[in-house]
Design a protein around this motif. Sequence first.
Motif, short mmCIF file in Angstrom:
data_model
loop_
_atom_site.label_atom_id
_atom_site.label_comp_id
_atom_site.label_asym_id
_atom_site.label_seq_id
_atom_site.Cartn_x
_atom_site.Cartn_y
_atom_site.Cartn_z
N THR A 1 0.84 -1.19 0.00
CA THR A 1 0.00 0.00 0.00
C THR A 1 0.88 1.25 0.00
O THR A 1 0.53 2.25 -0.62
N ARG A 2 2.02 1.17 0.64
CA ARG A 2 2.96 2.29 0.63
C ARG A 2 3.39 2.61 -0.80
O ARG A 2 3.48 3.78 -1.19
N SER A 3 3.65 1.57 -1.62
CA SER A 3 4.03 1.80 -3.01
C SER A 3 2.90 2.43 -3.80
O SER A 3 3.14 3.29 -4.66
N VAL A 4 1.66 2.03 -3.53
CA VAL A 4 0.51 2.65 -4.20
C VAL A 4 0.50 4.15 -3.92
O VAL A 4 0.31 4.96 -4.83
N GLU A 5 0.74 4.51 -2.67
CA GLU A 5 0.74 5.92 -2.29
C GLU A 5 1.93 6.66 -2.90
O GLU A 5 1.78 7.76 -3.43
N GLU A 6 3.13 6.07 -2.84
CA GLU A 6 4.32 6.72 -3.36
C GLU A 6 4.26 6.91 -4.87
O GLU A 6 4.74 7.90 -5.41
N LEU A 7 3.66 5.93 -5.58
CA LEU A 7 3.51 6.04 -7.03
C LEU A 7 2.30 6.89 -7.42
O LEU A 7 2.10 7.17 -8.60
N GLN A 8 1.52 7.27 -6.41
CA GLN A 8 0.31 8.08 -6.63
C GLN A 8 -0.62 7.40 -7.64
O GLN A 8 -1.14 8.03 -8.55
N LEU A 9 -0.81 6.09 -7.47
CA LEU A 9 -1.66 5.34 -8.38
C LEU A 9 -3.12 5.67 -8.12
O LEU A 9 -3.56 5.73 -6.98
N ARG A 10 -3.86 5.88 -9.18
CA ARG A 10 -5.29 6.19 -9.14
C ARG A 10 -5.96 5.43 -10.27
O ARG A 10 -5.31 5.02 -11.23
N ILE A 11 -7.27 5.28 -10.20
CA ILE A 11 -8.01 4.70 -11.32
C ILE A 11 -7.72 5.56 -12.54
O ILE A 11 -7.80 6.79 -12.49
N GLY A 12 -7.35 4.92 -13.64
CA GLY A 12 -7.03 5.63 -14.87
C GLY A 12 -5.57 5.97 -15.05
O GLY A 12 -5.17 6.41 -16.13
N SER A 13 -4.74 5.78 -14.01
CA SER A 13 -3.30 6.04 -14.15
C SER A 13 -2.71 5.15 -15.24
O SER A 13 -3.00 3.95 -15.29
#
Length: 71
Positions: A43-55
Amino acid sequence: MSIQSINVRNQFRGKVKEIIHGPVVSEIDVETPHGIVTSVITTRSVEELQLRIGSEVIALVKSTEVSIAKV
């Protein structure tokens, strides 16, 4: 940071279709022209990569084993 070269040959460009957030790990579904690729990352990587729907992302697949089951 930009990737100049990488040794992973199995690369699938796509867009994030769904993110299932967990306290430690999250599940990311990436829609590619060839279908859905699912990855479990921190989950930390999701936040650091700023992943969002549509990224727009590239799913990099490197495995030492691929199993086949006959149906």
